[in-house]
Design a protein around this motif. Structure first.
Motif, PDB file in Angstrom:
ATOM      1  N   ALA A  34       0.856  -1.189   0.000  1.00 36.89           N
ATOM      2  CA  ALA A  34       0.000   0.000   0.000  1.00 36.89           C
ATOM      3  C   ALA A  34       0.890   1.236   0.000  1.00 36.89           C
ATOM      4  O   ALA A  34       2.039   1.191   0.454  1.00 36.89           O
ATOM      5  CB  ALA A  34      -0.907  -0.007   1.226  1.00 36.89           C
ATOM      6  N   HIS A  35       0.341   2.336  -0.489  1.00 36.05           N
ATOM      7  CA  HIS A  35       1.136   3.566  -0.531  1.00 36.05           C
ATOM      8  C   HIS A  35       0.274   4.786  -0.203  1.00 36.05           C
ATOM      9  O   HIS A  35      -0.950   4.699  -0.114  1.00 36.05           O
ATOM     10  CB  HIS A  35       1.819   3.726  -1.897  1.00 36.05           C
ATOM     11  N   VAL A  36       0.969   5.912  -0.030  1.00 31.25           N
ATOM     12  CA  VAL A  36       0.333   7.190   0.248  1.00 31.25           C
ATOM     13  C   VAL A  36       0.087   7.873  -1.097  1.00 31.25           C
ATOM     14  O   VAL A  36       1.002   8.006  -1.903  1.00 31.25           O
ATOM     15  CB  VAL A  36       1.235   8.066   1.151  1.00 31.25           C
ATOM     16  N   ALA A  37      -1.147   8.325  -1.340  1.00 25.94           N
ATOM     17  CA  ALA A  37      -1.510   8.874  -2.646  1.00 25.94           C
ATOM     18  C   ALA A  37      -1.200  10.363  -2.793  1.00 25.94           C
ATOM     19  O   ALA A  37      -1.056  10.852  -3.902  1.00 25.94           O
ATOM     20  CB  ALA A  37      -2.987   8.637  -2.920  1.00 25.94           C
ATOM     21  N   SER A  38      -1.078  11.096  -1.687  1.00 27.39           N
ATOM     22  CA  SER A  38      -0.773  12.529  -1.776  1.00 27.39           C
ATOM     23  C   SER A  38      -0.098  12.985  -0.485  1.00 27.39           C
ATOM     24  O   SER A  38      -0.183  12.314   0.548  1.00 27.39           O
ATOM     25  CB  SER A  38      -2.046  13.338  -2.021  1.00 27.39           C
ATOM     26  N   ASN A  39       0.567  14.119  -0.548  1.00 27.90           N
ATOM     27  CA  ASN A  39       1.243  14.645   0.638  1.00 27.90           C
ATOM     28  C   ASN A  39       0.236  14.803   1.775  1.00 27.90           C
ATOM     29  O   ASN A  39      -0.902  15.238   1.553  1.00 27.90           O
ATOM     30  CB  ASN A  39       1.903  15.986   0.340  1.00 27.90           C
ATOM     31  N   THR A  40       0.674  14.448   2.991  1.00 28.47           N
ATOM     32  CA  THR A  40      -0.208  14.462   4.148  1.00 28.47           C
ATOM     33  C   THR A  40       0.457  15.232   5.283  1.00 28.47           C
ATOM     34  O   THR A  40       1.603  14.956   5.643  1.00 28.47           O
ATOM     35  CB  THR A  40      -0.511  13.017   4.608  1.00 28.47           C
ATOM     36  N   GLU A 155       5.307  17.238   6.527  1.00 27.62           N
ATOM     37  CA  GLU A 155       4.460  16.303   5.798  1.00 27.62           C
ATOM     38  C   GLU A 155       5.192  14.987   5.585  1.00 27.62           C
ATOM     39  O   GLU A 155       6.414  14.940   5.628  1.00 27.62           O
ATOM     40  CB  GLU A 155       4.108  16.854   4.405  1.00 27.62           C
ATOM     41  N   TYR A 156       4.418  13.936   5.335  1.00 26.53           N
ATOM     42  CA  TYR A 156       4.985  12.746   4.704  1.00 26.53           C
ATOM     43  C   TYR A 156       4.396  12.721   3.308  1.00 26.53           C
ATOM     44  O   TYR A 156       3.236  13.066   3.090  1.00 26.53           O
ATOM     45  CB  TYR A 156       4.758  11.458   5.497  1.00 26.53           C
ATOM     46  N   ASN A 157       5.229  12.386   2.349  1.00 23.85           N
ATOM     47  CA  ASN A 157       4.874  12.600   0.951  1.00 23.85           C
ATOM     48  C   ASN A 157       4.290  11.376   0.276  1.00 23.85           C
ATOM     49  O   ASN A 157       4.668  10.243   0.574  1.00 23.85           O
ATOM     50  CB  ASN A 157       6.092  13.084   0.169  1.00 23.85           C
ATOM     51  N   GLY A 158       3.418  11.644  -0.656  1.00 25.81           N
ATOM     52  CA  GLY A 158       2.809  10.606  -1.462  1.00 25.81           C
ATOM     53  C   GLY A 158       2.489  11.151  -2.838  1.00 25.81           C
ATOM     54  O   GLY A 158       2.536  12.352  -3.079  1.00 25.81           O
ATOM     55  N   ASN A 159       2.176  10.243  -3.733  1.00 22.17           N
ATOM     56  CA  ASN A 159       1.846  10.617  -5.094  1.00 22.17           C
ATOM     57  C   ASN A 159       1.061   9.464  -5.696  1.00 22.17           C
ATOM     58  O   ASN A 159       1.381   8.304  -5.452  1.00 22.17           O
ATOM     59  CB  ASN A 159       3.133  10.887  -5.879  1.00 22.17           C
ATOM     60  N   ALA A 160       0.060   9.782  -6.482  1.00 31.43           N
ATOM     61  CA  ALA A 160      -0.783   8.728  -7.063  1.00 31.43           C
ATOM     62  C   ALA A 160      -0.028   7.827  -8.024  1.00 31.43           C
ATOM     63  O   ALA A 160      -0.333   6.645  -8.139  1.00 31.43           O
ATOM     64  CB  ALA A 160      -1.979   9.355  -7.766  1.00 31.43           C
ATOM     65  N   SER A 161       0.985   8.347  -8.716  1.00 31.59           N
ATOM     66  CA  SER A 161       1.684   7.535  -9.718  1.00 31.59           C
ATOM     67  C   SER A 161       3.120   7.181  -9.343  1.00 31.59           C
ATOM     68  O   SER A 161       3.750   6.382 -10.011  1.00 31.59           O
ATOM     69  CB  SER A 161       1.684   8.255 -11.068  1.00 31.59           C
ATOM     70  N   GLN A 162       3.651   7.787  -8.280  1.00 30.48           N
ATOM     71  CA  GLN A 162       5.010   7.475  -7.824  1.00 30.48           C
ATOM     72  C   GLN A 162       4.935   7.047  -6.366  1.00 30.48           C
ATOM     73  O   GLN A 162       4.278   7.697  -5.561  1.00 30.48           O
ATOM     74  CB  GLN A 162       5.917   8.703  -7.920  1.00 30.48           C
ATOM     75  N   TYR A 163       5.604   5.962  -6.042  1.00 30.20           N
ATOM     76  CA  TYR A 163       5.557   5.464  -4.673  1.00 30.20           C
ATOM     77  C   TYR A 163       6.619   6.159  -3.831  1.00 30.20           C
ATOM     78  O   TYR A 163       7.745   5.694  -3.723  1.00 30.20           O
ATOM     79  CB  TYR A 163       5.745   3.950  -4.652  1.00 30.20           C
ATOM     80  N   LYS A 164       6.257   7.286  -3.215  1.00 26.16           N
ATOM     81  CA  LYS A 164       7.188   8.038  -2.381  1.00 26.16           C
ATOM     82  C   LYS A 164       7.197   7.509  -0.949  1.00 26.16           C
ATOM     83  O   LYS A 164       8.227   7.472  -0.305  1.00 26.16           O
ATOM     84  CB  LYS A 164       6.832   9.522  -2.396  1.00 26.16           C
ATOM     85  N   SER A 165       6.020   7.143  -0.451  1.00 28.60           N
ATOM     86  CA  SER A 165       5.895   6.554   0.881  1.00 28.60           C
ATOM     87  C   SER A 165       5.020   5.311   0.746  1.00 28.60           C
ATOM     88  O   SER A 165       3.898   5.392   0.233  1.00 28.60           O
ATOM     89  CB  SER A 165       5.261   7.545   1.858  1.00 28.60           C
ATOM     90  N   TYR A 166       5.549   4.174   1.207  1.00 25.24           N
ATOM     91  CA  TYR A 166       4.809   2.920   1.054  1.00 25.24           C
ATOM     92  C   TYR A 166       5.118   1.964   2.190  1.00 25.24           C
ATOM     93  O   TYR A 166       6.083   2.135   2.945  1.00 25.24           O
ATOM     94  CB  TYR A 166       5.091   2.272  -0.295  1.00 25.24           C
TER      95      TYR A 166
END
Length: 176
Positions: A34-40, A155-166
């Protein structure tokens, strides 16, 4: 190889590999990612439970993305390989004072990664890997922490197409 479950390897014909019959079980299964989809946003200098809200796969429905928790059942007990990458960010450049990622089992920290930079920077990535025995009802969660030197909103970072945090795991065998 046809008509057998044994495959002979080597010139001496002394090694065999036995494949399991029936349902997929054993090594590398069950598994999830699972991953984070956007910065949180996170509170400054406060341990924050990370939310990995986007499941890529979850073979046995052991990862609850709404609670962001991996929980083992009695039929899936065993030795697991856990992995996590977290991209932490301070509110502005040169304000990242300290960052940590905590892997918790049943609410207790069992593994930690830390980044305490001495130079310029705003975004840092921490990677954790860990192997552990898990039994029924054991659960794993990930927490993040950023101390922003100016008291900003990290923040912890996320992105819908790049797995920055998983966060992911898979079973590697029976219990030790």
């Amino acid at each position: 190889v046809s008509g057998t479950t044994n495959l002979t390897i080597g010139s001496t014909n002394s090694s065999t590999v036995t494949f399991e019959n029936g349902a997929v079980t054993g090594h590398n299964y069950p598994a999830f990612f699972a991953h984070v989809a956007s910065n949180t946003s996170m509170s400054d200098a406060t341990s924050t439970k990370m939310v990995f809200g986007t499941e890529v796969y979850d073979t046995n429905n052991l990862f609850d993305n709404s609670a962001s928790r991996f929980t083992v059942t009695s039929s899936t007990e065993g030795k697991y390989f856990l992995y996590n990458q977290t991209q932490l960010q301070s509110a502005a450049d040169n304000q990242f004072n300290d960052g940590q990622v905590l892997l918790k089992k049943n609410g207790t920290t069992i593994h930690q990664g830390r980044m305490k930079p001495s130079g310029d920077g705003q975004i840092y990535t921490i990677n954790l890997t860990f192997a552990i025995d898990l039994v029924a009802n054991d659960y794993i969660e990930i927490f993040g922490y950023v101390d922003d030197s100016a008291g900003g909103s990290p923040e912890y970072n996320g992105n819908a197409s790049q797995y920055k945090s998983y966060f992911g795991a898979y079973r590697i065998g029976a219990k030790w």
